[in-house]
Design a protein around this motif. Structure first.
Motif, PDB file in Angstrom:
ATOM      1  N   GLU A 907       0.832  -1.205   0.000  1.00  0.00           N
ATOM      2  CA  GLU A 907       0.000   0.000   0.000  1.00  0.00           C
ATOM      3  C   GLU A 907       0.868   1.256   0.000  1.00  0.00           C
ATOM      4  OE1 GLU A 907      -3.976  -1.602   2.356  1.00  0.00           O
ATOM      5  OE2 GLU A 907      -2.477  -0.365   3.402  1.00  0.00           O
ATOM      6  N   ASN A 908       1.972   1.218   0.755  1.00  0.00           N
ATOM      7  CA  ASN A 908       2.885   2.368   0.749  1.00  0.00           C
ATOM      8  C   ASN A 908       3.460   2.616  -0.637  1.00  0.00           C
ATOM      9  OD1 ASN A 908       2.594   2.970   3.493  1.00  0.00           O
ATOM     10  ND2 ASN A 908       4.084   1.399   4.076  1.00  0.00           N
ATOM     11  N   ASP A 909       3.814   1.493  -1.341  1.00  0.00           N
ATOM     12  CA  ASP A 909       4.314   1.656  -2.710  1.00  0.00           C
ATOM     13  C   ASP A 909       3.280   2.312  -3.599  1.00  0.00           C
ATOM     14  OD1 ASP A 909       6.035  -1.531  -2.512  1.00  0.00           O
ATOM     15  OD2 ASP A 909       6.704   0.497  -1.950  1.00  0.00           O
ATOM     16  N   ILE A 910       2.031   1.872  -3.417  1.00  0.00           N
ATOM     17  CA  ILE A 910       0.943   2.431  -4.237  1.00  0.00           C
ATOM     18  C   ILE A 910       0.765   3.905  -3.942  1.00  0.00           C
ATOM     19  CG2 ILE A 910      -1.558   2.328  -4.611  1.00  0.00           C
ATOM     20  CD1 ILE A 910      -1.161  -0.784  -3.988  1.00  0.00           C
ATOM     21  N   THR A 911       0.799   4.247  -2.659  1.00  0.00           N
ATOM     22  CA  THR A 911       0.650   5.665  -2.298  1.00  0.00           C
ATOM     23  C   THR A 911       1.819   6.487  -2.862  1.00  0.00           C
ATOM     24  OG1 THR A 911       1.743   5.155  -0.188  1.00  0.00           O
ATOM     25  CG2 THR A 911      -0.666   5.235  -0.197  1.00  0.00           C
ATOM     26  N   GLY A 912       3.041   5.886  -2.867  1.00  0.00           N
ATOM     27  CA  GLY A 912       4.179   6.596  -3.457  1.00  0.00           C
ATOM     28  C   GLY A 912       3.981   6.859  -4.938  1.00  0.00           C
ATOM     29  N   LEU A 913       3.447   5.825  -5.622  1.00  0.00           N
ATOM     30  CA  LEU A 913       3.159   6.002  -7.029  1.00  0.00           C
ATOM     31  C   LEU A 913       2.114   7.078  -7.263  1.00  0.00           C
ATOM     32  CD1 LEU A 913       3.117   2.239  -8.088  1.00  0.00           C
ATOM     33  CD2 LEU A 913       4.800   3.942  -8.812  1.00  0.00           C
ATOM     34  N   LYS A 914       1.097   7.069  -6.394  1.00  0.00           N
ATOM     35  CA  LYS A 914       0.044   8.074  -6.530  1.00  0.00           C
ATOM     36  C   LYS A 914       0.593   9.480  -6.352  1.00  0.00           C
ATOM     37  CE  LYS A 914      -3.983   5.357  -5.161  1.00  0.00           C
ATOM     38  NZ  LYS A 914      -5.002   5.146  -4.125  1.00  0.00           N
ATOM     39  N   GLN A 918       0.608  12.506  -8.981  1.00  0.00           N
ATOM     40  CA  GLN A 918       0.002  13.814  -8.709  1.00  0.00           C
ATOM     41  C   GLN A 918       0.982  14.946  -8.995  1.00  0.00           C
ATOM     42  OE1 GLN A 918      -1.366  13.599  -4.719  1.00  0.00           O
ATOM     43  NE2 GLN A 918      -3.162  12.314  -5.212  1.00  0.00           N
ATOM     44  N   LYS A 919       2.272  14.733  -8.605  1.00  0.00           N
ATOM     45  CA  LYS A 919       3.273  15.777  -8.892  1.00  0.00           C
ATOM     46  C   LYS A 919       3.428  16.003 -10.407  1.00  0.00           C
ATOM     47  CE  LYS A 919       5.991  15.021  -4.722  1.00  0.00           C
ATOM     48  NZ  LYS A 919       7.276  14.519  -4.171  1.00  0.00           N
ATOM     49  N   ARG A 920       3.485  14.879 -11.149  1.00  0.00           N
ATOM     50  CA  ARG A 920       3.648  15.016 -12.591  1.00  0.00           C
ATOM     51  C   ARG A 920       2.409  15.608 -13.259  1.00  0.00           C
ATOM     52  NH1 ARG A 920       6.699   9.196 -13.256  1.00  0.00           N
ATOM     53  NH2 ARG A 920       8.668   9.889 -12.355  1.00  0.00           N
ATOM     54  N   ASP A 921       1.237  15.355 -12.658  1.00  0.00           N
ATOM     55  CA  ASP A 921       0.020  15.981 -13.187  1.00  0.00           C
ATOM     56  C   ASP A 921       0.110  17.481 -13.130  1.00  0.00           C
ATOM     57  OD1 ASP A 921      -2.299  13.446 -11.978  1.00  0.00           O
ATOM     58  OD2 ASP A 921      -1.363  13.732 -13.949  1.00  0.00           O
ATOM     59  N   GLY A 922       0.699  17.983 -11.990  1.00  0.00           N
ATOM     60  CA  GLY A 922       0.816  19.429 -11.849  1.00  0.00           C
ATOM     61  C   GLY A 922       1.806  20.020 -12.837  1.00  0.00           C
ATOM     62  N   ILE A 923       2.852  19.292 -13.178  1.00  0.00           N
ATOM     63  CA  ILE A 923       3.906  19.846 -14.061  1.00  0.00           C
ATOM     64  C   ILE A 923       3.535  19.669 -15.528  1.00  0.00           C
ATOM     65  CG2 ILE A 923       6.365  19.660 -14.661  1.00  0.00           C
ATOM     66  CD1 ILE A 923       6.725  18.571 -11.745  1.00  0.00           C
ATOM     67  N   ILE A 924       3.122  18.477 -15.903  1.00  0.00           N
ATOM     68  CA  ILE A 924       2.863  18.159 -17.325  1.00  0.00           C
ATOM     69  C   ILE A 924       1.396  17.774 -17.458  1.00  0.00           C
ATOM     70  CG2 ILE A 924       3.542  16.697 -19.269  1.00  0.00           C
ATOM     71  CD1 ILE A 924       6.154  16.180 -17.632  1.00  0.00           C
ATOM     72  N   GLN A 925       0.649  18.550 -18.175  1.00  0.00           N
ATOM     73  CA  GLN A 925      -0.772  18.260 -18.387  1.00  0.00           C
ATOM     74  C   GLN A 925      -0.979  17.306 -19.573  1.00  0.00           C
ATOM     75  OE1 GLN A 925      -2.759  21.966 -18.875  1.00  0.00           O
ATOM     76  NE2 GLN A 925      -2.499  22.570 -16.705  1.00  0.00           N
ATOM     77  N   ILE A 931      -1.337   8.587 -17.484  1.00  0.00           N
ATOM     78  CA  ILE A 931      -1.556   8.485 -16.024  1.00  0.00           C
ATOM     79  C   ILE A 931      -2.868   7.772 -15.741  1.00  0.00           C
ATOM     80  CG2 ILE A 931      -2.050   9.872 -13.970  1.00  0.00           C
ATOM     81  CD1 ILE A 931       0.048  11.879 -15.207  1.00  0.00           C
ATOM     82  N   TYR A 932      -3.913   8.052 -16.526  1.00  0.00           N
ATOM     83  CA  TYR A 932      -5.192   7.371 -16.306  1.00  0.00           C
ATOM     84  C   TYR A 932      -5.072   5.886 -16.568  1.00  0.00           C
ATOM     85  CZ  TYR A 932      -7.621  11.828 -15.858  1.00  0.00           C
ATOM     86  OH  TYR A 932      -8.052  13.026 -15.412  1.00  0.00           O
ATOM     87  N   GLU A 933      -4.279   5.526 -17.599  1.00  0.00           N
ATOM     88  CA  GLU A 933      -4.059   4.105 -17.853  1.00  0.00           C
ATOM     89  C   GLU A 933      -3.349   3.443 -16.678  1.00  0.00           C
ATOM     90  OE1 GLU A 933      -1.918   3.958 -21.472  1.00  0.00           O
ATOM     91  OE2 GLU A 933      -3.627   4.550 -22.731  1.00  0.00           O
ATOM     92  N   LEU A 934      -2.364   4.173 -16.125  1.00  0.00           N
ATOM     93  CA  LEU A 934      -1.678   3.633 -14.949  1.00  0.00           C
ATOM     94  C   LEU A 934      -2.630   3.489 -13.758  1.00  0.00           C
ATOM     95  CD1 LEU A 934       1.660   5.630 -15.161  1.00  0.00           C
ATOM     96  CD2 LEU A 934       1.413   3.169 -15.380  1.00  0.00           C
ATOM     97  N   LYS A 935      -3.538   4.413 -13.616  1.00  0.00           N
ATOM     98  CA  LYS A 935      -4.523   4.317 -12.513  1.00  0.00           C
ATOM     99  C   LYS A 935      -5.366   3.070 -12.653  1.00  0.00           C
ATOM    100  CE  LYS A 935      -5.152   9.098 -11.093  1.00  0.00           C
ATOM    101  NZ  LYS A 935      -6.067  10.254 -11.021  1.00  0.00           N
ATOM    102  N   LYS A 936      -5.751   2.753 -13.910  1.00  0.00           N
ATOM    103  CA  LYS A 936      -6.524   1.524 -14.097  1.00  0.00           C
ATOM    104  C   LYS A 936      -5.751   0.316 -13.592  1.00  0.00           C
ATOM    105  CE  LYS A 936      -8.955   3.088 -18.252  1.00  0.00           C
ATOM    106  NZ  LYS A 936      -9.127   2.866 -19.704  1.00  0.00           N
ATOM    107  N   LYS A 937      -4.487   0.292 -13.982  1.00  0.00           N
ATOM    108  CA  LYS A 937      -3.664  -0.839 -13.543  1.00  0.00           C
ATOM    109  C   LYS A 937      -3.503  -0.860 -12.030  1.00  0.00           C
ATOM    110  CE  LYS A 937      -1.160  -0.947 -17.926  1.00  0.00           C
ATOM    111  NZ  LYS A 937       0.114  -0.715 -18.622  1.00  0.00           N
ATOM    112  N   ASN A 938      -3.339   0.318 -11.438  1.00  0.00           N
ATOM    113  CA  ASN A 938      -3.246   0.393  -9.955  1.00  0.00           C
ATOM    114  C   ASN A 938      -4.525  -0.076  -9.284  1.00  0.00           C
ATOM    115  OD1 ASN A 938      -0.613   1.369  -9.713  1.00  0.00           O
ATOM    116  ND2 ASN A 938      -1.273   3.467 -10.141  1.00  0.00           N
TER     117      ASN A 938
END
Length: 1203
Positions: A907-914, A918-925, A931-938
């Motif tokens: 769970e900690n790994d997952i939270t780290g990925l999240k 989130q940081k990359r969402d703020g920098i690169i739109q 990222i959404y594809e990765l969320k599906k996999k998560n």
């Protein structure tokens, strides 16, 4: 010579009439007023610190403590009303500020309160203006004033707990909320309260206030409006004594809500005499439910134990941690209770406990100490006698009586006590747990009494006469007569050969206790003396009185006179060493004066009591000064020198530890102990036999249970191994899938980065081309400004349109991605719900199975409960087996915890990925798609993790029922042990009751035999008295001799030594005796009135008869004189007639006829006179007979003899 100083050591008592007279400083310390001081009392350590009042203070009116528990405000009245703020964090609680009403005249401040931030202070002035002051107290600045009432008293004021600008005021017909704004206090709410008398209130939140009335109502106000009202308790019908006797009418009384305090769960309020109710907030909004009633416990040593329950609660306060509730009453008692214990207590009712020792509730009239023990004896108008210990500062014992106690004296040994009651003087013994009377003396309302230092004599004041009795024979040794008015104080010299007395007649006399002679005297009629003491050498006396001075008297002369100003001295005491004098005044202060007396007025004054000092005593070793006052407080002062050391002793005084106990009580206790020991041995043998029988039964049952447990454990171990294998398989599969997902993720991330870099390069090239174009356009624009404006605007519009189209396309993509993400979240939620439903169904089925098993086990356990009386040996064996099982279960738990730690790591790994996403969402739109594809996999990974968690929970659920079964067995065993202990307790209580009843029977038999003997002795006395009375009847005609014989009879039959000691009688028999006594006294008064009427009638008849006799005697004397005159005339007439016969024989016929007629007239008058005389004689005889008939016979009562 070093100056002697008195230092406050300990205080017993509480000053009533002070608003908010009990405060919590911290969890262990409370603050309350006592005398003219505030006491900081540590409940656990039983120690005190003192905050002295202001000099010449007329008393405290109110107390208040800040919300941060640092500052204490005390309202006093010196020359004008003041409020003194003390810093409690300072060791000596030094004064910070003194606040006054400024130019506005104020007589008193009746109540006060600090603001939530402790920067502001409000004070309510008394009548007739009833002005409310708001201070910024650190600057002594009056911020605002307002009149809160016109005629009614104000009982409480307070700040909003979260708002410094909002103030609540309550009183008689007054409930107002003011708001401070613009340097004025404005009323922010209106409510018609003319019919209500508010006694107290408390804030429950920033908008809610609960107030209590004198009609037993609680009213809840929110934002200044009434939300609801309720009665604390239902109305009770109370019958008065007169109405019980005469009529059947009733009147209703409502419990007054005199105090209220809020806390986090609800509030506590008083509900009538001796009762406090706890209310807790319901789940519904603004509704409170009464959960507990706390009552004041009855007094054990009181004549009326229920009288303690009639005390009215004056103040309630809660400790800072809300653990303890403390209360003060109108009789000066302090009580406390732990709220957690009150909640744990079964039932609706709980009882307070004394927060400190029980103290006097009225004027203390007597004070005494002894030599052999560190004891102080006091008596009060509350009809109680109390014994205190000044070394341990403890109340040793106390007892209440039916009569008021005016004076008290403690025997030097500390084993006996002499108390002057309103009806008799009683000598009592101080037993181990009781104060018992063993001798009574016929001295009514004895205001002063004292034992000699040797203890062989004691003196008692009877009006203006001092009676000295022997302690061994109880005989009246001497009667010291000389005072013209009441004696106010007496004192024995050190060697007991002298006695000094002073009285209201202004006389100070020195008496010889051996001969009864008056050795010296000093009379000052302008002064009424109130206190006297004697120096250690018995040559000098010191007296104080109403003339505001201390007098040193020696050899019948006043040597020195120290003026005390305008303060009246009430009592005086001198140390045994003769180094210092202490004076008590009518203002409650204590003054220390060194000896020899100084020429100028030089003394040290201490603020002590809030009323006149009534008595003052110094202990035998000169270490302590004890003072009592009309404020019902007892002060103990430590006598030290200016260096802070105690006075030197000639030799160390070792106090005795002996106590008295009667032989009958000791024998009874020994018998009870023997009976109890025998009973214990019997019970032990019975228990051993029963335990041996039950050992066999329980061994069999334990073997069965162990077999069942072993089988269940084996099955659980098998299931556990299967689950372990499945877990390992799933773990390997999960690791593989995770590694694959991570590899894919890394590849996709690299691809995305490369593609994004290419796009960025293309965009950068485009940007450079555009820059070149712009540069060219600018050059053309500089050359051809006017001609190229139109072309430039067109080019710019085309550029804007192209860029806007691009932006719209990007926004459309963003909205599409957002919709897709929301759909995926919904799908994920539906999936979770389906999974949860499936899990709930499986859990429900498992629960049903285990509930059936539990029901079967409970039925088996109920059968076992009837037979189960466990032994210690088998219990230990079971405990060991259960501990072994617990160890195995703990091992399983550790394995489960390891699994949980792995899951947590994932769970900690997952939270780290999240977080990275989130940081990359703020920098690169632009990377949102990936990222959404990765969320599906998560999400798929989370699902697999939840499946693992569910399986782990399933394992824990299979382990927990077994643990519950083991715990239930343990609880059953503990319950059975508790039942066995209760059974033993009930048996012992019943046996003790039987022993007590047997002892009461024996005591009643003894009392009956004593009464029979008394009746026989009284019969013999009556027969002797009758014989002597018959001899007295012979002298009924001689009043003087009759009077002497009656006096001899009185001396013979009525003597102090013949007074029989009265045994302690139960309260019911005492009431019956009092009733019969009052009945006979009424009969005697009626007979006396009838006798006085008869004597008055007799005297009136006597005087009437005497007057009639006098008149008749006068008439008889007049008739006798007439008789004599008539006889003389007759004799003269006869002589004349004979002479005339001889000389005038030839008289004519007319003269002869006239003479005949005269002789006939004289004869008729003589006959009438003789008849009258005979009639008067008969009347005189008749009157004499009546007088003799009305003389008192031997059977009639004579009027009482007068000295």
């Amino acid at each position: 010579m070093a100056t002697v100083v008195a230092q406050s050591h300990y205080i017993f008592g509480l000053r009533t009439g002070v608003r908010n007279n009990l405060l919590y400083f911290d969890e262990q310390t409370v603050i309350f007023p006592c005398g003219n001081n505030c006491v900081r009392y540590n409940i656990n350590q039983k120690c005190q610190k003192f905050i002295p009042g202001t000099e010449r203070s007329q008393g405290m009116q109110a107390l208040a403590i800040s919300t941060n528990r640092r500052y204490l405000a005390v309202s006093e009245c010196v020359e004008k009303a003041t409020i003194t703020v003390f810093d409690l964090q300072h060791e000596q609680s030094r004064k910070r500020k003194v606040l006054t009403g400024g130019e506005i005249p104020v007589n008193e401040f009746v109540c006060m309160a600090f603001s939530p931030d402790s920067k502001y202070l409000i004070g309510q002035a008394g009548g007739p203006d009833w002005t409310l002051f708001l201070w910024m107290w650190e600057k002594k600045k009056v911020m605002a004033t307002v009149k809160t009432s016109t005629d009614g008293p104000i009982n409480q004021i307070s700040f909003n707990p979260e708002d410094n600008t909002q103030i609540c005021v309550s009183g008689n017909g007054v409930f107002k909320i003011f708001r401070y704004a613009g340097e004025t206090l404005k009323q922010s709410s209106t409510f018609k309260t003319d019919t209500h008398h508010f006694l107290c209130h408390t804030w429950m939140s920033t908008e809610q206030v609960i107030a209590g009335t004198d009609a037993g109502q609680l009213m809840m106000f929110e934002s200044g409006r009434l939300r609801w009202e309720m009665n604390v308790t239902p109305v009770k019908k109370v019958y008065s004594q007169s109405e019980k006797q005469d009529s059947n009418e009733t009147f209703s009384t409502l419990p007054r809500v005199t105090a209220i305090v809020g806390y986090s769960n609800g509030f506590a309020c008083s509900a009538g005499p001796g009762t406090v109710c706890l209310f807790e907030k319901r789940e519904e909004e603004d509704q409170y439910k009464k959960t507990k009633e706390i009552k004041i416990p009855p007094e054990l040593f009181s004549n009326d134990p229920s009288s303690a329950e009639q005390q009215e609660i004056s103040t309630l306060c809660i400790s800072p941690s809300e653990e303890t509730l403390a209360a003060s009453t109108d009789r000066g008692q302090l009580y406390g209770i732990s709220l957690s214990l009150a909640e744990l207590n079964k039932g609706v009712f709980a009882q307070f406990e004394h927060l400190s020792h029980s103290s006097h509730s009225s004027v203390i009239t007597g004070l005494s100490t002894c030599i052999r023990k560190p004891l102080i004896a006091t008596c009060s108008q509350d009809r109680s006698v109390r014994i205190w210990n000044f070394e341990t500062n403890v109340l040793e014992m106390y007892k209440e009586f039916q009569e008021e106690a005016y004076s008290i004296a403690l025997h030097p040994t500390g084993l006996y006590i002499l108390v002057g009651f309103s009806d008799k003087l009683r000598l009592m013994t101080l037993l181990i747990d009781d104060i018992r009377t063993f001798k009574e003396f016929t001295v009514r309302s004895c205001r002063e009494c004292a034992f000699s230092h040797g203890g062989h004599l004691f003196a008692a004041v009877n009006g203006n006469v001092i009676n000295i009795y022997s302690t061994t024979t109880f005989e009246d040794v001497l009667n010291l007569k000389g005072h013209n008015e009441k004696v106010r104080a007496i004192a024995f010299s050190v060697e007991d050969s002298r006695l000094v007395s002073c009285g209201m007649d202004g006389a100070v006399y020195e008496w010889n206790t051996l001969t009864g002679a008056r050795e010296s005297e000093s009379v000052l009629k302008t002064c009424s003396y109130t206190g006297v003491t004697i120096s250690p050498d018995a040559k000098t006396f010191f007296a104080v009185g109403t003339d505001c001075s201390l007098k040193e008297i020696q050899d019948c002369q006043i040597l020195k006179e120290v003026r005390t100003g305008d303060v009246v001295c009430t009592t005086v005491a001198m140390s045994r060493s003769g180094r210092a004098l202490f004076i008590g005044t009518s203002t409650g202060t204590v003054r220390a004066i060194k000896y020899p007396l100084p020429i100028q007025n030089d003394w040290i004054e201490y603020q002590a009591h809030a009323g006149p000092v009534t008595k003052m005593v110094i202990t035998f070793d000169d270490q302590f000064l004890i003072t009592v006052s009309e404020d019902s407080c007892l002060f103990i002062w430590k006598i030290i020198d200016k260096e802070g050391q105690g006075l030197k002793r000639e030799k160390e005084l070792i106090y005795a530890e002996e106590i008295l106990i009667t032989k009958s009580d000791l024998e009874e206790k020994n018998k009870i102990m023997l009976d109890l020991n025998a009973r214990v041995t019997e019970l032990q043998e019975e228990n051993k036999y029963q335990l041996s029988l039950r050992d066999i039964e329980y061994k069999e049952k334990i073997n069965e249970l162990t077999e069942k447990c072993i089988q269940q454990i084996n099955s659980l171990n098998a299931e556990k191994e299967v689950l372990k294998a499945e877990k390992e398989k799933q773990q390997t599969a999960h690791v593989k899938s995770l590694s694959e997902v991570l590899e894919k993720h890394d590849k996709e991330q690299q691809d995305m980065e490369s593609s994004n870099n290419q796009k960025l390069m293309l965009e950068y090239e485009k940007y450079q081309e555009l820059q070149l174009k712009l540069h060219k356009v600018q050059q053309e624009y500089e050359q051809q400004l006017h001609s190229v404006e139109e072309s430039k605007t067109r080019a710019l519009e085309e550029m804007m349109q192209s860029y806007e189209a691009k932006l719209e396309e990007k926004m459309m993509l963003v909205t599409q991605y957002q919709d897709e993400s929301q759909q995926k979240v919904r799908e994920f939620d539906e999936y979770i719900k389906q999974e949860e439903e499936d899990i709930d169904m499986e859990i429900h089925e498992i629960r049903m199975k285990f509930e059936q098993n539990l029901k079967e086990e409970k039925k088996a356990n109920t059968r076992l409960k009837v037979e189960l009386d466990t032994t210690t040996k088998q219990f230990h064996v079971l405990q060991r087996e259960i501990e072994n099982k617990n160890l195995e279960i703990e091992k399983l738990k550790q394995e489960v915890q390891k699994l949980q730690s792995v899951i947590k790591a994932l769970e900690n790994d997952i939270t780290g990925l999240k977080t990275a996403i989130q940081k990359r969402d703020g920098i690169i739109q632009d990377k949102e798609k990936s990222i959404y594809e990765l969320k599906k996999k998560n999400d798929t990974l989370n699902k697999t993790i939840e499946v693992m968690e569910f399986r782990a929970d399933y394992m824990e659920e299979q382990i927990e029922p077994k643990e519950n079964e083991i715990q239930e067995l343990k609880e059953q065993m503990v319950e059975m042990e508790g039942e066995l202990k209760e059974f033993h307790k009930t048996n012992t209580q019943l046996e003790l009751k039987i022993a007590e009843l047997n002892l009461k029977l024996k005591n009643k038999d003894k009392e009956m035999h004593k009464e029979m003997r008394k009746v026989q002795d009284i019969g013999v006395l009556v027969q002797r008295f009758k014989a002597d009375l018959h001899t007295c009847v012979e002298f009924i005609q001689d009043p003087k001799r009759l009077k002497e014989h009656i006096r001899e009879l009185y001396k013979c039959y009525v003597q102090p030594s013949d007074v029989v000691d009265k045994a302690a009688v139960d309260t019911d028999t005492q009431k019956e005796n009092h009733r019969q006594r009052e009945h006979y006294e009424k009969i005697i008064t009626t007979l006396k009135n009838q006798l006085t009427r008869d004597t008055n009638v007799f005297q009136a008849n006597n005087t009437k008869l005497m007057k009639d006799n006098v008149i008749l005697m006068k008439e008889i004397n007049d008739l006798r004189q007439e008789l004599r005159t008539v006889r003389m005339q007759l004799h003269n007439y006869e002589s004349q007639s004979s002479f005339n016969k001889n000389s005038k024989s030839s008289a004519n016929t007319r003269g002869a006829a006239s003479a005949g007629t005269n002789s006939l007239m004289t004869r008729q008058s003589l006959e009438e006179a003789e008849k009258i005389i005979q009639f008067q004689r008969l009347e005189i005889q008749r009157l004499k007979q009546e007088i003799n008939g009305q003389t008192p016979s031997s059977r009639t009562k004579l009027p009482p003899l007068t000295n």
